[in-house]
Scaffold this motif. Structure first.
Motif, PDB file in Angstrom:
ATOM      1  N   LEU A 101       4.279  13.366  -3.595  1.00  0.00           N
ATOM      2  CA  LEU A 101       3.131  12.689  -2.989  1.00  0.00           C
ATOM      3  C   LEU A 101       1.894  12.710  -3.873  1.00  0.00           C
ATOM      4  O   LEU A 101       0.872  12.129  -3.517  1.00  0.00           O
ATOM      5  CB  LEU A 101       2.796  13.343  -1.645  1.00  0.00           C
ATOM      6  CG  LEU A 101       3.914  13.324  -0.611  1.00  0.00           C
ATOM      7  CD1 LEU A 101       3.522  14.153   0.598  1.00  0.00           C
ATOM      8  CD2 LEU A 101       4.237  11.903  -0.222  1.00  0.00           C
ATOM      9  N   ALA A 102       1.975  13.357  -5.021  1.00  0.00           N
ATOM     10  CA  ALA A 102       0.806  13.532  -5.889  1.00  0.00           C
ATOM     11  C   ALA A 102       0.124  12.209  -6.223  1.00  0.00           C
ATOM     12  O   ALA A 102      -1.098  12.147  -6.311  1.00  0.00           O
ATOM     13  CB  ALA A 102       1.205  14.258  -7.173  1.00  0.00           C
ATOM     14  N   ALA A 103       0.895  11.154  -6.399  1.00  0.00           N
ATOM     15  CA  ALA A 103       0.308   9.856  -6.754  1.00  0.00           C
ATOM     16  C   ALA A 103      -0.737   9.416  -5.749  1.00  0.00           C
ATOM     17  O   ALA A 103      -1.769   8.843  -6.118  1.00  0.00           O
ATOM     18  CB  ALA A 103       1.403   8.794  -6.851  1.00  0.00           C
ATOM     19  N   PHE A 104      -0.504   9.705  -4.476  1.00  0.00           N
ATOM     20  CA  PHE A 104      -1.411   9.215  -3.436  1.00  0.00           C
ATOM     21  C   PHE A 104      -2.679  10.041  -3.310  1.00  0.00           C
ATOM     22  O   PHE A 104      -3.573   9.688  -2.548  1.00  0.00           O
ATOM     23  CB  PHE A 104      -0.661   9.078  -2.112  1.00  0.00           C
ATOM     24  CG  PHE A 104       0.457   8.087  -2.222  1.00  0.00           C
ATOM     25  CD1 PHE A 104       0.187   6.737  -2.339  1.00  0.00           C
ATOM     26  CD2 PHE A 104       1.775   8.510  -2.279  1.00  0.00           C
ATOM     27  CE1 PHE A 104       1.209   5.807  -2.487  1.00  0.00           C
ATOM     28  CE2 PHE A 104       2.809   7.601  -2.428  1.00  0.00           C
ATOM     29  CZ  PHE A 104       2.523   6.248  -2.536  1.00  0.00           C
ATOM     30  N   GLY A 105      -2.791  11.099  -4.090  1.00  0.00           N
ATOM     31  CA  GLY A 105      -4.050  11.827  -4.181  1.00  0.00           C
ATOM     32  C   GLY A 105      -5.055  11.110  -5.066  1.00  0.00           C
ATOM     33  O   GLY A 105      -6.261  11.317  -4.955  1.00  0.00           O
ATOM     34  N   TYR A 160       5.404   5.397 -12.240  1.00  0.00           N
ATOM     35  CA  TYR A 160       4.245   4.504 -12.343  1.00  0.00           C
ATOM     36  C   TYR A 160       3.298   4.833 -11.207  1.00  0.00           C
ATOM     37  O   TYR A 160       3.675   4.728 -10.030  1.00  0.00           O
ATOM     38  CB  TYR A 160       4.672   3.042 -12.228  1.00  0.00           C
ATOM     39  CG  TYR A 160       5.569   2.543 -13.336  1.00  0.00           C
ATOM     40  CD1 TYR A 160       5.044   1.887 -14.440  1.00  0.00           C
ATOM     41  CD2 TYR A 160       6.950   2.741 -13.282  1.00  0.00           C
ATOM     42  CE1 TYR A 160       5.866   1.423 -15.449  1.00  0.00           C
ATOM     43  CE2 TYR A 160       7.776   2.291 -14.294  1.00  0.00           C
ATOM     44  CZ  TYR A 160       7.231   1.631 -15.384  1.00  0.00           C
ATOM     45  OH  TYR A 160       8.037   1.176 -16.386  1.00  0.00           O
ATOM     46  N   ILE A 161       2.107   5.247 -11.553  1.00  0.00           N
ATOM     47  CA  ILE A 161       1.054   5.504 -10.567  1.00  0.00           C
ATOM     48  C   ILE A 161       0.040   4.374 -10.742  1.00  0.00           C
ATOM     49  O   ILE A 161      -0.644   4.306 -11.757  1.00  0.00           O
ATOM     50  CB  ILE A 161       0.406   6.882 -10.793  1.00  0.00           C
ATOM     51  CG1 ILE A 161       1.473   7.974 -10.743  1.00  0.00           C
ATOM     52  CG2 ILE A 161      -0.690   7.143  -9.762  1.00  0.00           C
ATOM     53  CD1 ILE A 161       0.976   9.339 -11.189  1.00  0.00           C
ATOM     54  N   ASN A 162      -0.012   3.467  -9.777  1.00  0.00           N
ATOM     55  CA  ASN A 162      -0.794   2.247  -9.915  1.00  0.00           C
ATOM     56  C   ASN A 162      -1.947   2.171  -8.908  1.00  0.00           C
ATOM     57  O   ASN A 162      -1.913   2.820  -7.880  1.00  0.00           O
ATOM     58  CB  ASN A 162       0.099   1.019  -9.700  1.00  0.00           C
ATOM     59  CG  ASN A 162       1.201   0.940 -10.726  1.00  0.00           C
ATOM     60  OD1 ASN A 162       1.002   1.164 -11.908  1.00  0.00           O
ATOM     61  ND2 ASN A 162       2.396   0.634 -10.255  1.00  0.00           N
ATOM     62  N   ASP A 163      -2.902   1.330  -9.249  1.00  0.00           N
ATOM     63  CA  ASP A 163      -4.074   1.078  -8.391  1.00  0.00           C
ATOM     64  C   ASP A 163      -4.843   2.376  -8.193  1.00  0.00           C
ATOM     65  O   ASP A 163      -5.043   2.834  -7.080  1.00  0.00           O
ATOM     66  CB  ASP A 163      -3.652   0.457  -7.061  1.00  0.00           C
ATOM     67  CG  ASP A 163      -4.813  -0.130  -6.287  1.00  0.00           C
ATOM     68  OD1 ASP A 163      -5.919  -0.275  -6.867  1.00  0.00           O
ATOM     69  OD2 ASP A 163      -4.634  -0.420  -5.087  1.00  0.00           O
TER      70      ASP A 163
END
Length: 164
Positions: A101-105, A160-163
């Motif tokens: 879930l790290a991307a959503f931080g 890929y961590i986007n936006d």
């Protein structure tokens, strides 16, 4: 008679958990440490991190993930498969199963592209998909971009961590 159950709003729970990774370095480290771990040994490990204004890409030459391993990768608070001897790992460090879930931080989109043994799988999840999950649901459907597609690409994973 007890007719009460403990319930969890999966969307709120996932987003609150991801908030512990609220800075770039901690989010990047979470995926990088997975790249280091999921292989027989750290020797010959290659990890590439590309950071742009609106995207972070972390790619590695790990063993990659098949459908079974991906199922556990996308299970929050799931049992670490390496500790159960079902996935190669030399560190066996995962504790709570929340790192995915790290991307959503730090961002609004996560895409996982992985190759294992000649099969490519790509899945996508966005903050919007999480937020739009009905309160009574206990799972979120991922967007499948590719499933078990034949490829000559080597084993490995790209996150890929986007936006941002």
């Amino acid at each position: 008679m007890n007719d009460l159950d403990m319930r969890v709003n999966i969307a709120k729970n996932l987003l609150q958990t991801s908030a512990q990774f609220s800075d770039g370095p901690s989010a990047i480290w979470e995926y990088t440490s997975n790249s280091l771990e999921y292989r027989e040994s750290p020797l010959n490990c290659k990890i590439d991190i590309q950071i742009d204004k609106n995207q972070i890409i972390i790619s590695d030459n790990s063993d990659g993930m098949d459908q079974e391993i991906l199922k556990y990768f996308f299970t929050v608070s799931g049992e670490n498969q390496a500790r159960k001897g079902k996935q190669k790992s030399w560190m066996k460090r995962g504790q709570f199963g929340t790192g995915k879930l790290a991307a959503f931080g730090i961002a609004n989109e996560l895409q996982v592209e992985t190759v294992k043994d000649g099969l490519k799988n790509i899945y996508f999840l966005s903050r919007q998909m999480i937020e739009e999950t009905p309160e009574h649901e206990n799972k979120i459907k991922l967007k499948k971009i590719a499933q078990n597609e034949q490829t000559t690409d080597p084993n490995g994973t790209k996150i890929y961590i986007n936006d941002l």
